[in-house]
Design a protein around this motif. Structure first.
Motif, PDB file in Angstrom:
ATOM      1  N   ASN A 274      34.337  42.378  29.744  1.00 59.30           N
ATOM      2  CA  ASN A 274      35.400  41.636  29.074  1.00 59.30           C
ATOM      3  C   ASN A 274      35.321  40.174  29.490  1.00 59.30           C
ATOM      4  OD1 ASN A 274      37.000  43.124  27.293  1.00 59.30           O
ATOM      5  ND2 ASN A 274      38.186  44.069  28.916  1.00 59.30           N
ATOM      6  N   PRO A 275      35.839  39.241  28.678  1.00 54.94           N
ATOM      7  CA  PRO A 275      35.937  37.862  29.153  1.00 54.94           C
ATOM      8  C   PRO A 275      36.812  37.789  30.397  1.00 54.94           C
ATOM      9  CG  PRO A 275      36.395  38.000  26.789  1.00 54.94           C
ATOM     10  CD  PRO A 275      36.360  39.404  27.307  1.00 54.94           C
ATOM     11  N   GLY A 281      42.726  42.978  30.945  1.00 55.76           N
ATOM     12  CA  GLY A 281      41.403  43.456  30.545  1.00 55.76           C
ATOM     13  C   GLY A 281      40.713  44.268  31.621  1.00 55.76           C
ATOM     14  N   ASP A 282      41.383  45.301  32.150  1.00 57.38           N
ATOM     15  CA  ASP A 282      40.825  46.150  33.198  1.00 57.38           C
ATOM     16  C   ASP A 282      39.519  46.810  32.739  1.00 57.38           C
ATOM     17  OD1 ASP A 282      43.485  45.597  33.904  1.00 57.38           O
ATOM     18  OD2 ASP A 282      43.722  47.479  34.958  1.00 57.38           O
ATOM     19  N   GLY A 283      38.709  47.194  33.727  1.00 61.00           N
ATOM     20  CA  GLY A 283      37.479  47.912  33.419  1.00 61.00           C
ATOM     21  C   GLY A 283      37.742  49.375  33.134  1.00 61.00           C
ATOM     22  N   ILE A 284      38.084  50.131  34.182  1.00 62.20           N
ATOM     23  CA  ILE A 284      38.421  51.541  34.011  1.00 62.20           C
ATOM     24  C   ILE A 284      39.642  51.854  34.863  1.00 62.20           C
ATOM     25  CG2 ILE A 284      36.792  52.284  35.822  1.00 62.20           C
ATOM     26  CD1 ILE A 284      36.371  54.872  34.122  1.00 62.20           C
ATOM     27  N   ASP A 285      40.611  52.534  34.267  1.00 64.76           N
ATOM     28  CA  ASP A 285      41.842  52.931  34.948  1.00 64.76           C
ATOM     29  C   ASP A 285      41.935  54.450  34.923  1.00 64.76           C
ATOM     30  OD1 ASP A 285      43.631  50.317  35.399  1.00 64.76           O
ATOM     31  OD2 ASP A 285      42.547  50.107  33.509  1.00 64.76           O
ATOM     32  N   ASP A 300      32.406  43.905  34.628  1.00 60.77           N
ATOM     33  CA  ASP A 300      32.575  42.446  34.639  1.00 60.77           C
ATOM     34  C   ASP A 300      33.717  42.157  33.667  1.00 60.77           C
ATOM     35  OD1 ASP A 300      32.395  39.725  34.701  1.00 60.77           O
ATOM     36  OD2 ASP A 300      30.246  39.619  34.270  1.00 60.77           O
ATOM     37  N   VAL A 301      34.936  42.022  34.194  1.00 59.15           N
ATOM     38  CA  VAL A 301      36.112  42.107  33.329  1.00 59.15           C
ATOM     39  C   VAL A 301      37.159  41.038  33.659  1.00 59.15           C
ATOM     40  CG1 VAL A 301      35.794  44.563  32.879  1.00 59.15           C
ATOM     41  CG2 VAL A 301      37.130  43.861  34.864  1.00 59.15           C
ATOM     42  N   GLY A 302      38.311  41.112  32.985  1.00 57.94           N
ATOM     43  CA  GLY A 302      39.353  40.104  33.120  1.00 57.94           C
ATOM     44  C   GLY A 302      40.515  40.510  33.993  1.00 57.94           C
ATOM     45  N   ASP A 303      40.515  41.732  34.500  1.00 61.98           N
ATOM     46  CA  ASP A 303      41.585  42.194  35.395  1.00 61.98           C
ATOM     47  C   ASP A 303      40.916  43.111  36.421  1.00 61.98           C
ATOM     48  OD1 ASP A 303      44.152  43.171  36.435  1.00 61.98           O
ATOM     49  OD2 ASP A 303      45.023  42.341  34.623  1.00 61.98           O
ATOM     50  N   ASP A 304      41.599  44.125  36.916  1.00 54.79           N
ATOM     51  CA  ASP A 304      40.989  44.977  37.926  1.00 54.79           C
ATOM     52  C   ASP A 304      39.749  45.690  37.386  1.00 54.79           C
ATOM     53  OD1 ASP A 304      42.791  44.341  39.955  1.00 54.79           O
ATOM     54  OD2 ASP A 304      44.234  45.828  39.260  1.00 54.79           O
ATOM     55  N   GLY A 305      38.737  45.845  38.261  1.00 56.34           N
ATOM     56  CA  GLY A 305      37.484  46.454  37.830  1.00 56.34           C
ATOM     57  C   GLY A 305      37.562  47.963  37.745  1.00 56.34           C
ATOM     58  N   THR A 332      28.568  48.214  40.712  1.00 54.51           N
ATOM     59  CA  THR A 332      28.718  46.778  40.940  1.00 54.51           C
ATOM     60  C   THR A 332      29.887  46.241  40.120  1.00 54.51           C
ATOM     61  OG1 THR A 332      26.340  46.527  41.320  1.00 54.51           O
ATOM     62  CG2 THR A 332      27.568  44.534  40.784  1.00 54.51           C
ATOM     63  N   VAL A 333      30.695  45.400  40.741  1.00 54.34           N
ATOM     64  CA  VAL A 333      31.775  44.725  40.023  1.00 54.34           C
ATOM     65  C   VAL A 333      31.574  43.222  40.177  1.00 54.34           C
ATOM     66  CG1 VAL A 333      34.254  44.422  39.767  1.00 54.34           C
ATOM     67  CG2 VAL A 333      33.337  46.647  40.502  1.00 54.34           C
ATOM     68  N   TYR A 334      31.515  42.529  39.058  1.00 50.98           N
ATOM     69  CA  TYR A 334      31.424  41.072  39.065  1.00 50.98           C
ATOM     70  C   TYR A 334      32.844  40.511  38.961  1.00 50.98           C
ATOM     71  CZ  TYR A 334      26.365  41.434  38.711  1.00 50.98           C
ATOM     72  OH  TYR A 334      25.047  41.712  38.972  1.00 50.98           O
ATOM     73  N   HIS A 335      33.114  39.690  37.978  1.00 50.29           N
ATOM     74  CA  HIS A 335      34.452  39.120  37.913  1.00 50.29           C
ATOM     75  C   HIS A 335      35.481  40.212  37.656  1.00 50.29           C
ATOM     76  CE1 HIS A 335      38.016  36.982  36.672  1.00 50.29           C
ATOM     77  NE2 HIS A 335      37.529  35.979  37.364  1.00 50.29           N
ATOM     78  N   ALA A 336      36.551  40.187  38.464  1.00 46.42           N
ATOM     79  CA  ALA A 336      37.672  41.121  38.308  1.00 46.42           C
ATOM     80  C   ALA A 336      38.748  40.687  39.288  1.00 46.42           C
ATOM     81  CB  ALA A 336      37.241  42.555  38.604  1.00 46.42           C
TER      82      ALA A 336
END
Length: 561
Positions: A274-275, A281-285, A300-305, A332-336
């Motif tokens: 996500n941007p 814009g979480d990755g997976i919840d 690589d997302v806009g809120d929690d990864g 791997t988690v990039y931006h979050a």
């Protein structure tokens, strides 16, 4: 040959040389059912080889034709005949919501792009769940209720068309990006700080819990704010035996992947994107789910990864379904906002969570555990090991019971005040955090190494942090906590006053703490401190050893060589 980051290399070598024998947190069998040597079992999926191509049901890959009926008809037909594989071949396939059915594997071939339409009329308003509460939402682009043995696999891309739904904060864009967004249409808030894609979105944003289901709200009311009720890209409700493998999930309207009250979930080798400015814009919840494996995946997302949840406040406690038996590894988690996260909607509890061999690069926080008063719930038996981090904007490791529903790192110019500290009665609304075991963490760059903040009426307890090497601007901050143990910790902090801070801590131990610089080694604050111990630490390296403030007594701290 790939180049090795010299700082990660040097920190890793320091960990090996300084403490060559890795110690394990010892936990009695009475306290836990599982360990890293005895992980939970996740039941897998199995599908027949029978195959249907969506072309057989009239699908067209022209990017114009709406293929909702063709795709759903293929899935329904395959499920009715006992299951198998529904193939989405290479091409751009425009669609409305797709419903998964039992015993069907939806397989995206290479260069297949499943693009969900930005025509909001294709998404019916349905009773759903948002941030732990029952709410009216637009139908998710991918969804399933009470299905068994379902999968999305392959090599393609699933795009939720989220940019048509999302509001955007001006402070998260460059000036040119902001101007381009304004030129695209939509509306801007009165203070010029938030862009809304439509008037309905803006209207909904001005209300408190507008999607909350209540008898006084009419269908017309929900229609009047329909655009605001953004769907999660995928919601799998009360499903069993789920496989997500190989596919890219991106551009979600709200959360990306949301298994809810489901069991036996395998997530393998997926890419979730996500941007960075994507609101919610979480990755997976993973919410109120049991038996989950996430491995080999990138976020690589806009809120929690990667996030663990279990409902919110009274609604979550009434549901009473914890998230339990979760394995997360080699990801791997990039931006979050956080690399791996528990909370803040954890009112049903969380337990037996295992995260290992993961890397966080550029996340706001690395390991993030958050809750607040009102949630209730118990989070316990959380294990993490072999975690690498780089360029963490906030804390490398954070436990916080004062979560305030804001971005973890303030935006430029944003002013925040510390929460008011007051002692309240313990009730069912009081959350409990206990029994965290974290070892072998290397972090090259963070604002703060470790932050632990409990409530005056409910200390965070039983945290074991072993074998940490962290380069950060600040050291360790422990508030309202008990039975906290830091062992074999190397802190590379440029200058620290203090390196270690304890406020109202009970049974806090610092053993074998190594550090580069410290104007003050430890500050103790508050009259509720008790049984603070330090050993194996070179106190002579610090310009000053200890300081006691706000009625703290020197007798509470025992320092041994």
């Amino acid at each position: 040959m790939n180049k090795i980051n010299p700082m990660i290399w040097s920190l890793s070598v320091a960990l090996l040389l300084w403490n060559p024998i890795v110690s394990k947190a010892q936990v009695s069998s009475k306290e836990q059912q599982y360990s890293f040597d005895n992980l939970p079992t996740v039941k897998g999926t199995s599908f027949k080889k029978d195959t249907i191509n969506i072309l057989s049901y009239g699908a067209k890959n022209d990017g114009i034709t709406l293929n909702t009926k063709s795709i759903n008809s293929a899935i329904q037909a395959m499920s009715k005949k006992g299951g198998g594989v529904v193939v989405i071949p290479a091409g751009l396939w425009l669609s409305g919501p797709v419903e998964l059915k039992s015993n069907v594997n939806v397989h995206l071939q290479k260069n297949a792009l499943l693009q969900f339409t930005k025509d909001f009329n294709q998404y019916d308003l349905v009773k759903g769940n948002w941030e732990g509460f029952p709410q009216m939402r637009n139908q998710s682009p991918i969804w399933a209720n009470d299905q068994v043995n379902i999968a999305i696999t392959g090599f393609g891309i699933i795009d939720g068309g989220g940019d048509a739904w999302r509001m955007v904060k001006r402070d998260k864009l460059t000036e040119s990006q902001w101007k381009k967004l304004l030129a695209s249409g939509g509306l801007v808030s009165e203070n010029k700080k938030i862009w809304y894609p439509s008037a309905l979105t803006m209207k909904g944003s001005t209300m408190k819990d507008p999607g909350k289901i209540s008898s006084d709200k009419t269908p017309e009311f929900y229609e009047s704010i329909k655009d605001f009720l953004r769907p999660n890209l995928m919601v799998l409700y009360r499903c069993k035996q789920i496989l997500l493998e190989g596919v890219t999930f991106q551009n979600s309207p709200a959360w990306n992947l949301h298994p809810l009250m489901s069991e036996d979930i395998t997530v393998r080798n997926i890419y979730v994107k996500n941007p960075w400015y994507a609101q919610n814009g979480d990755g997976i919840d993973i919410e109120s789910c049991k038996n989950v494996l996430i491995e080999g995946s990138t976020f690589d997302v806009g809120d929690d990864g990667i996030c663990i949840k279990s409902g919110r406040d009274a609604a979550g406690r009434e549901r009473g379904v914890p998230t339990e038996n979760v394995i997360i590894r080699n990801s791997t988690v990039y931006h979050a906002h956080g690399g791996f996260v528990i909370g803040s909607e954890m009112s049903g509890g969380a337990k037996n969570i295992f995260i290992s061999d993961c890397t966080f690069i550029g996340t706001d926080i690395g390991l993030r555990f958050k809750t607040t008063r009102g949630r209730g719930g118990v989070v316990e038996n959380i294990y993490a090991k072999n975690i690498n981090m780089k360029d963490i904007a906030g804390e490398a490791i954070l436990f916080d019971m004062y979560y305030a529903a804001v971005d973890p790192v303030p935006l430029t110019g944003e002013q925040r005040s510390a929460p008011k500290v007051e002692l309240l009665p313990v009730t069912e609304e009081t959350p409990i955090f206990r029994k965290f075991y974290i070892e072998n963490v290397v972090c090259d760059g963070a604002a703060k190494a470790v932050f632990v903040r409990g409530l005056p009426e409910m200390s965070i307890s039983d945290i074991y942090l072993n074998n940490l090497v962290i380069k950060s601007d600040e050291g360790v901050d422990i508030q309202e906590a008990k039975n906290i143990h830091l062992t074999n910790v190397h802190l590379d902090v440029p200058t620290a006053r203090p390196l270690l801070y304890v406020q109202n801590g009970k049974s806090v131990s610092f053993k074998n703490i190594d550090y580069t610089n410290a104007d003050l080694l430890i500050r103790v604050s508050g009259e509720q401190n008790k049984d603070l111990k330090m050993s194996g630490t070179a106190t002579v390296k610090a310009k000053a050893i200890s300081e006691f403030t706000h009625d703290a007594k020197p007798a509470v701290l025992d320092i041994k060589k």
